[in-house]
Motif scaffolding. Sequence first.
Motif, PDB file in Angstrom:
ATOM      1  N   CYS A  41      18.513  12.078  -0.394  1.00  0.00           N
ATOM      2  CA  CYS A  41      19.410  11.361   0.522  1.00  0.00           C
ATOM      3  C   CYS A  41      18.678  10.968   1.802  1.00  0.00           C
ATOM      4  O   CYS A  41      18.857   9.853   2.320  1.00  0.00           O
ATOM      5  CB  CYS A  41      20.620  12.220   0.858  1.00  0.00           C
ATOM      6  N   LEU A  42      17.854  11.860   2.329  1.00  0.00           N
ATOM      7  CA  LEU A  42      17.067  11.539   3.520  1.00  0.00           C
ATOM      8  C   LEU A  42      16.077  10.422   3.240  1.00  0.00           C
ATOM      9  O   LEU A  42      15.845   9.544   4.086  1.00  0.00           O
ATOM     10  CB  LEU A  42      16.333  12.787   4.016  1.00  0.00           C
ATOM     11  N   VAL A  43      15.495  10.430   2.046  1.00  0.00           N
ATOM     12  CA  VAL A  43      14.556   9.367   1.659  1.00  0.00           C
ATOM     13  C   VAL A  43      15.275   8.026   1.578  1.00  0.00           C
ATOM     14  O   VAL A  43      14.719   6.991   1.953  1.00  0.00           O
ATOM     15  CB  VAL A  43      13.875   9.715   0.320  1.00  0.00           C
ATOM     16  N   VAL A  88      22.727   1.360   4.224  1.00  0.00           N
ATOM     17  CA  VAL A  88      21.911   1.787   5.369  1.00  0.00           C
ATOM     18  C   VAL A  88      21.330   0.582   6.085  1.00  0.00           C
ATOM     19  O   VAL A  88      21.366   0.481   7.318  1.00  0.00           O
ATOM     20  CB  VAL A  88      20.785   2.730   4.900  1.00  0.00           C
ATOM     21  N   GLN A 101      18.449  17.276  -3.683  1.00  0.00           N
ATOM     22  CA  GLN A 101      19.416  16.198  -3.485  1.00  0.00           C
ATOM     23  C   GLN A 101      19.464  15.773  -2.023  1.00  0.00           C
ATOM     24  O   GLN A 101      19.533  14.580  -1.708  1.00  0.00           O
ATOM     25  CB  GLN A 101      20.797  16.648  -3.958  1.00  0.00           C
ATOM     26  N   ALA A 102      19.418  16.743  -1.118  1.00  0.00           N
ATOM     27  CA  ALA A 102      19.407  16.421   0.306  1.00  0.00           C
ATOM     28  C   ALA A 102      18.150  15.651   0.679  1.00  0.00           C
ATOM     29  O   ALA A 102      18.197  14.696   1.474  1.00  0.00           O
ATOM     30  CB  ALA A 102      19.497  17.705   1.131  1.00  0.00           C
ATOM     31  N   ALA A 103      17.012  16.039   0.090  1.00  0.00           N
ATOM     32  CA  ALA A 103      15.753  15.346   0.370  1.00  0.00           C
ATOM     33  C   ALA A 103      15.813  13.897  -0.110  1.00  0.00           C
ATOM     34  O   ALA A 103      15.351  12.982   0.577  1.00  0.00           O
ATOM     35  CB  ALA A 103      14.586  16.072  -0.309  1.00  0.00           C
ATOM     36  N   GLY A 121       6.795   5.324   4.723  1.00  0.00           N
ATOM     37  CA  GLY A 121       8.215   5.626   4.586  1.00  0.00           C
ATOM     38  C   GLY A 121       8.872   4.842   3.470  1.00  0.00           C
ATOM     39  O   GLY A 121       9.811   5.335   2.826  1.00  0.00           O
ATOM     40  N   VAL A 171       8.582  12.579  -2.876  1.00  0.00           N
ATOM     41  CA  VAL A 171       9.852  13.299  -3.002  1.00  0.00           C
ATOM     42  C   VAL A 171      10.435  13.120  -4.410  1.00  0.00           C
ATOM     43  O   VAL A 171      10.973  14.066  -4.998  1.00  0.00           O
ATOM     44  CB  VAL A 171      10.855  12.821  -1.937  1.00  0.00           C
ATOM     45  N   ILE A 209      17.757   7.030   3.381  1.00  0.00           N
ATOM     46  CA  ILE A 209      17.891   6.553   4.769  1.00  0.00           C
ATOM     47  C   ILE A 209      16.539   6.051   5.272  1.00  0.00           C
ATOM     48  O   ILE A 209      16.458   4.997   5.926  1.00  0.00           O
ATOM     49  CB  ILE A 209      18.420   7.678   5.666  1.00  0.00           C
ATOM     50  N   LEU A 210      15.469   6.795   4.969  1.00  0.00           N
ATOM     51  CA  LEU A 210      14.128   6.407   5.418  1.00  0.00           C
ATOM     52  C   LEU A 210      13.710   5.062   4.836  1.00  0.00           C
ATOM     53  O   LEU A 210      13.124   4.223   5.534  1.00  0.00           O
ATOM     54  CB  LEU A 210      13.122   7.486   5.034  1.00  0.00           C
TER      55      LEU A 210
END
Length: 290
Positions: free
Chosen positions: A150-152, A100, A146-148, A69, A77, A154-155
Amino acid sequence: MMRRAVWIAFAAVCVLSATSWIVPRSEGLPTLELQGIRYGLIGVFAFLEARGRVRFGRVGLRVAAAGMGFFGVPIVVGEWARFGVPETSRSALFAMVPVVVVMVVAAGDEERGVRRFLVPALVGLGGLLLLLPLQFSGSVRGRLMQAAVCLVVILVGLSSVWLYRLLRGWTLAEALAAVCLSNAAFLLASTAVRGELVWQWNELASVVSLSSLVDLVEVVLLVWLLREMMPVRFASRYLVIPLLTLIEGYGLIRPGLTVRVISGLVLLAAGAGMLLFLEVGEEETVLSLR
Protein backbone atom coordinates in the motif's frame (compact mmCIF):
# COMPACT_ATOMS: atom_id res chain seq x y z
CA MET A 1 2.26 14.19 -34.48
CA MET A 2 3.65 14.18 -30.92
CA ARG A 3 0.21 13.51 -29.45
CA ARG A 4 -0.25 10.54 -31.78
CA ALA A 5 3.17 9.19 -30.80
CA VAL A 6 2.23 9.44 -27.11
CA TRP A 7 -0.94 7.41 -27.64
CA ILE A 8 0.91 4.80 -29.71
CA ALA A 9 3.59 4.47 -27.02
CA PHE A 10 0.96 4.21 -24.29
CA ALA A 11 -0.90 1.49 -26.20
CA ALA A 12 2.36 -0.38 -26.77
CA VAL A 13 3.23 -0.28 -23.06
CA CYS A 14 -0.21 -1.57 -22.08
CA VAL A 15 -0.16 -4.39 -24.63
CA LEU A 16 3.39 -5.43 -23.70
CA SER A 17 2.52 -5.53 -20.00
CA ALA A 18 -0.81 -7.29 -20.50
CA THR A 19 0.68 -10.00 -22.72
CA SER A 20 3.94 -10.44 -20.78
CA TRP A 21 2.72 -13.83 -19.53
CA ILE A 22 3.07 -15.13 -23.10
CA VAL A 23 6.79 -14.32 -23.25
CA PRO A 24 8.90 -17.07 -21.63
CA ARG A 25 10.76 -15.74 -18.59
CA SER A 26 14.51 -16.28 -18.30
CA GLU A 27 15.77 -18.59 -15.57
CA GLY A 28 19.11 -18.34 -13.83
CA LEU A 29 19.82 -15.02 -12.19
CA PRO A 30 17.73 -13.77 -9.23
CA THR A 31 14.99 -11.35 -10.24
CA LEU A 32 16.50 -8.29 -8.59
CA GLU A 33 19.95 -8.91 -10.04
CA LEU A 34 18.56 -9.52 -13.52
CA GLN A 35 16.49 -6.35 -13.39
CA GLY A 36 19.48 -4.40 -12.06
CA ILE A 37 21.63 -5.52 -14.99
CA ARG A 38 18.90 -4.61 -17.46
CA TYR A 39 18.54 -1.12 -16.01
CA GLY A 40 22.30 -0.79 -16.00
CA LEU A 41 22.54 -1.63 -19.70
CA ILE A 42 19.92 0.98 -20.58
CA GLY A 43 21.58 3.55 -18.34
CA VAL A 44 25.05 3.04 -19.79
CA PHE A 45 23.87 3.27 -23.40
CA ALA A 46 21.79 6.35 -22.55
CA PHE A 47 24.75 7.96 -20.77
CA LEU A 48 26.92 7.39 -23.86
CA GLU A 49 24.16 8.75 -26.10
CA ALA A 50 23.91 11.86 -23.93
CA ARG A 51 27.71 12.13 -24.15
CA GLY A 52 27.95 12.46 -20.42
CA ARG A 53 25.70 15.53 -20.32
CA VAL A 54 23.60 14.32 -17.40
CA ARG A 55 22.58 16.67 -14.60
CA PHE A 56 24.09 15.41 -11.35
CA GLY A 57 23.01 18.40 -9.22
CA ARG A 58 20.00 18.74 -6.97
CA VAL A 59 17.53 18.19 -9.80
CA GLY A 60 19.43 15.12 -10.96
CA LEU A 61 19.29 13.63 -7.47
CA ARG A 62 15.55 14.28 -7.33
CA VAL A 63 15.07 12.57 -10.68
CA ALA A 64 17.12 9.59 -9.48
CA ALA A 65 15.12 9.35 -6.25
CA ALA A 66 11.76 9.66 -8.02
CA GLY A 67 12.92 7.09 -10.59
CA MET A 68 13.74 4.61 -7.83
CA GLY A 69 10.36 5.31 -6.26
CA PHE A 70 8.60 4.52 -9.51
CA PHE A 71 10.67 1.55 -10.72
CA GLY A 72 13.12 0.09 -8.20
CA VAL A 73 11.25 0.19 -4.89
CA PRO A 74 8.10 -1.52 -6.30
CA ILE A 75 10.29 -4.28 -7.76
CA VAL A 76 12.08 -4.88 -4.44
CA VAL A 77 8.91 -4.77 -2.34
CA GLY A 78 7.02 -6.89 -4.87
CA GLU A 79 9.74 -9.55 -4.76
CA TRP A 80 9.72 -9.52 -0.96
CA ALA A 81 5.91 -9.66 -0.70
CA ARG A 82 5.16 -12.12 -3.49
CA PHE A 83 4.60 -15.03 -1.07
CA GLY A 84 2.52 -12.98 1.36
CA VAL A 85 0.40 -10.93 -1.04
CA PRO A 86 -1.08 -12.80 -4.05
CA GLU A 87 -0.47 -11.30 -7.48
CA THR A 88 -4.18 -10.66 -7.95
CA SER A 89 -4.29 -8.67 -4.71
CA ARG A 90 -1.24 -6.66 -5.77
CA SER A 91 -2.90 -5.83 -9.09
CA ALA A 92 -6.03 -4.71 -7.23
CA LEU A 93 -4.01 -2.55 -4.84
CA PHE A 94 -2.10 -0.89 -7.68
CA ALA A 95 -5.43 0.09 -9.21
CA MET A 96 -5.42 2.76 -6.48
CA VAL A 97 -2.53 4.57 -8.19
CA PRO A 98 -4.88 6.67 -10.38
CA VAL A 99 -6.73 7.79 -7.23
CA VAL A 100 -3.43 8.84 -5.62
CA VAL A 101 -2.31 10.70 -8.75
CA VAL A 102 -5.61 12.57 -9.09
CA MET A 103 -5.43 13.69 -5.46
CA VAL A 104 -1.79 14.80 -5.75
CA VAL A 105 -2.33 16.72 -8.99
CA ALA A 106 -5.62 18.24 -7.79
CA ALA A 107 -3.90 19.54 -4.66
CA GLY A 108 -1.84 21.86 -6.85
CA ASP A 109 -4.45 22.60 -9.49
CA GLU A 110 -5.97 26.02 -8.78
CA GLU A 111 -8.68 25.53 -11.39
CA ARG A 112 -9.62 22.17 -9.83
CA GLY A 113 -10.15 20.77 -13.30
CA VAL A 114 -8.37 17.55 -12.44
CA ARG A 115 -10.69 16.71 -9.55
CA ARG A 116 -13.31 15.53 -12.00
CA PHE A 117 -11.04 12.53 -12.67
CA LEU A 118 -11.51 11.23 -9.13
CA VAL A 119 -14.87 9.62 -9.88
CA PRO A 120 -13.59 7.70 -12.95
CA ALA A 121 -10.57 6.55 -10.93
CA LEU A 122 -12.84 5.25 -8.16
CA VAL A 123 -15.18 3.63 -10.69
CA GLY A 124 -12.29 1.77 -12.30
CA LEU A 125 -10.96 0.72 -8.89
CA GLY A 126 -14.38 -0.57 -7.89
CA GLY A 127 -14.66 -2.55 -11.11
CA LEU A 128 -11.29 -4.22 -10.59
CA LEU A 129 -12.11 -5.05 -6.98
CA LEU A 130 -15.24 -6.85 -8.22
CA LEU A 131 -13.07 -8.92 -10.55
CA LEU A 132 -10.05 -9.38 -8.26
CA PRO A 133 -11.24 -9.29 -4.63
CA LEU A 134 -8.52 -8.51 -2.09
CA GLN A 135 -7.25 -11.44 -0.07
CA PHE A 136 -6.04 -10.42 3.39
CA SER A 137 -3.46 -12.43 5.26
CA GLY A 138 -4.07 -13.44 8.85
CA SER A 139 -0.38 -13.47 9.81
CA VAL A 140 1.56 -10.47 11.10
CA ARG A 141 4.17 -10.91 8.36
CA GLY A 142 1.46 -11.01 5.69
CA ARG A 143 -0.15 -7.85 7.02
CA LEU A 144 3.21 -6.09 7.04
CA MET A 145 3.67 -7.09 3.40
CA GLN A 146 0.22 -5.75 2.52
CA ALA A 147 0.99 -2.48 4.30
CA ALA A 148 4.29 -2.23 2.42
CA VAL A 149 2.51 -2.72 -0.92
CA CYS A 150 0.00 0.00 0.00
CA LEU A 151 2.86 2.39 0.79
CA VAL A 152 4.47 1.53 -2.55
CA VAL A 153 1.20 2.34 -4.33
CA ILE A 154 1.29 5.83 -2.80
CA LEU A 155 5.00 6.17 -3.66
CA VAL A 156 4.41 5.19 -7.31
CA GLY A 157 1.65 7.77 -7.64
CA LEU A 158 3.77 10.52 -6.10
CA SER A 159 6.84 9.56 -8.12
CA SER A 160 4.98 9.63 -11.44
CA VAL A 161 3.84 13.20 -10.76
CA TRP A 162 7.33 14.27 -9.62
CA LEU A 163 8.95 12.77 -12.70
CA TYR A 164 6.47 14.49 -15.00
CA ARG A 165 7.40 17.80 -13.42
CA LEU A 166 11.16 17.20 -13.11
CA LEU A 167 11.84 15.72 -16.55
CA ARG A 168 10.38 18.60 -18.55
CA GLY A 169 13.26 20.06 -20.54
CA TRP A 170 15.36 16.89 -20.26
CA THR A 171 16.27 14.85 -23.32
CA LEU A 172 15.23 11.20 -23.36
CA ALA A 173 18.86 10.09 -23.12
CA GLU A 174 19.43 12.26 -20.04
CA ALA A 175 16.27 10.97 -18.39
CA LEU A 176 17.10 7.33 -19.13
CA ALA A 177 20.65 7.71 -17.84
CA ALA A 178 19.60 9.30 -14.54
CA VAL A 179 16.64 6.99 -13.91
CA CYS A 180 18.16 3.71 -15.07
CA LEU A 181 21.63 4.07 -13.56
CA SER A 182 20.16 4.94 -10.15
CA ASN A 183 17.78 1.99 -10.35
CA ALA A 184 20.57 -0.34 -11.42
CA ALA A 185 22.65 0.67 -8.40
CA PHE A 186 19.65 0.33 -6.07
CA LEU A 187 18.57 -3.09 -7.39
CA LEU A 188 22.08 -4.56 -7.39
CA ALA A 189 22.68 -3.23 -3.87
CA SER A 190 19.37 -4.80 -2.76
CA THR A 191 20.46 -8.10 -4.30
CA ALA A 192 23.77 -7.95 -2.44
CA VAL A 193 22.01 -7.21 0.87
CA ARG A 194 19.78 -10.24 0.32
CA GLY A 195 22.89 -12.34 -0.35
CA GLU A 196 21.70 -13.33 -3.84
CA LEU A 197 24.40 -11.72 -6.00
CA VAL A 198 25.42 -14.72 -8.15
CA TRP A 199 26.48 -13.18 -11.49
CA GLN A 200 28.33 -15.65 -13.71
CA TRP A 201 29.19 -15.37 -17.38
CA ASN A 202 27.35 -18.60 -18.15
CA GLU A 203 24.16 -16.84 -17.05
CA LEU A 204 24.46 -14.30 -19.86
CA ALA A 205 21.49 -15.93 -21.61
CA SER A 206 19.28 -14.61 -18.81
CA VAL A 207 20.14 -11.06 -19.87
CA VAL A 208 20.18 -11.57 -23.65
CA SER A 209 16.70 -13.00 -24.17
CA LEU A 210 13.30 -12.12 -25.60
CA SER A 211 11.94 -11.31 -22.14
CA SER A 212 14.85 -8.90 -21.57
CA LEU A 213 14.21 -7.21 -24.90
CA VAL A 214 10.54 -6.74 -24.02
CA ASP A 215 11.47 -5.31 -20.61
CA LEU A 216 14.06 -2.95 -22.10
CA VAL A 217 11.58 -1.58 -24.64
CA GLU A 218 8.95 -1.16 -21.95
CA VAL A 219 11.30 0.77 -19.63
CA VAL A 220 12.34 3.17 -22.42
CA LEU A 221 8.70 3.80 -23.35
CA LEU A 222 7.72 4.30 -19.71
CA VAL A 223 10.40 6.91 -19.09
CA TRP A 224 9.40 8.76 -22.26
CA LEU A 225 5.71 8.66 -21.30
CA LEU A 226 6.45 9.85 -17.77
CA ARG A 227 7.84 13.00 -19.35
CA GLU A 228 5.28 13.45 -22.13
CA MET A 229 1.91 12.20 -20.86
CA MET A 230 -0.35 13.91 -18.35
CA PRO A 231 0.05 11.99 -15.04
CA VAL A 232 -3.65 11.26 -14.62
CA ARG A 233 -3.95 9.78 -18.09
CA PHE A 234 -0.69 7.87 -17.68
CA ALA A 235 -1.93 6.40 -14.39
CA SER A 236 -4.88 4.85 -16.20
CA ARG A 237 -2.50 2.09 -17.34
CA TYR A 238 -3.03 0.49 -13.92
CA LEU A 239 -6.62 -0.05 -15.05
CA VAL A 240 -6.05 -0.67 -18.76
CA ILE A 241 -3.45 -3.42 -18.27
CA PRO A 242 -5.61 -5.57 -15.95
CA LEU A 243 -8.56 -4.99 -18.29
CA LEU A 244 -6.60 -6.27 -21.30
CA THR A 245 -5.23 -9.22 -19.31
CA LEU A 246 -8.70 -10.19 -18.12
CA ILE A 247 -10.14 -9.92 -21.62
CA GLU A 248 -7.33 -12.14 -22.93
CA GLY A 249 -7.94 -14.65 -20.15
CA TYR A 250 -11.69 -14.79 -20.72
CA GLY A 251 -11.13 -15.03 -24.48
CA LEU A 252 -8.79 -18.01 -24.13
CA ILE A 253 -10.38 -19.90 -21.23
CA ARG A 254 -13.99 -18.91 -21.99
CA PRO A 255 -15.39 -19.34 -18.45
CA GLY A 256 -19.01 -18.62 -17.66
CA LEU A 257 -19.77 -14.92 -17.28
CA THR A 258 -21.60 -13.90 -14.13
CA VAL A 259 -23.34 -10.62 -13.28
CA ARG A 260 -20.41 -9.76 -11.01
CA VAL A 261 -17.84 -10.32 -13.77
CA ILE A 262 -19.81 -8.36 -16.37
CA SER A 263 -20.37 -5.49 -13.92
CA GLY A 264 -16.68 -5.45 -13.01
CA LEU A 265 -15.56 -5.38 -16.63
CA VAL A 266 -18.02 -2.59 -17.48
CA LEU A 267 -16.94 -0.45 -14.51
CA LEU A 268 -13.24 -1.10 -15.17
CA ALA A 269 -13.58 -0.20 -18.85
CA ALA A 270 -15.67 2.88 -18.06
CA GLY A 271 -13.21 4.15 -15.45
CA ALA A 272 -10.18 3.60 -17.69
CA GLY A 273 -11.93 5.16 -20.69
CA MET A 274 -12.95 8.29 -18.80
CA LEU A 275 -9.44 8.74 -17.37
CA LEU A 276 -8.03 8.55 -20.88
CA PHE A 277 -10.53 10.64 -22.80
CA LEU A 278 -12.29 12.97 -20.36
CA GLU A 279 -11.62 16.56 -21.43
CA VAL A 280 -9.58 18.80 -19.13
CA GLY A 281 -7.47 21.93 -19.46
CA GLU A 282 -4.16 20.07 -19.76
CA GLU A 283 -2.17 23.22 -20.29
CA GLU A 284 -3.37 24.60 -16.95
CA THR A 285 -2.51 21.28 -15.30
CA VAL A 286 1.03 21.37 -16.67
CA LEU A 287 1.52 24.91 -15.37
CA SER A 288 0.23 23.97 -11.95
CA LEU A 289 2.82 21.22 -11.67
CA ARG A 290 5.79 23.50 -12.29
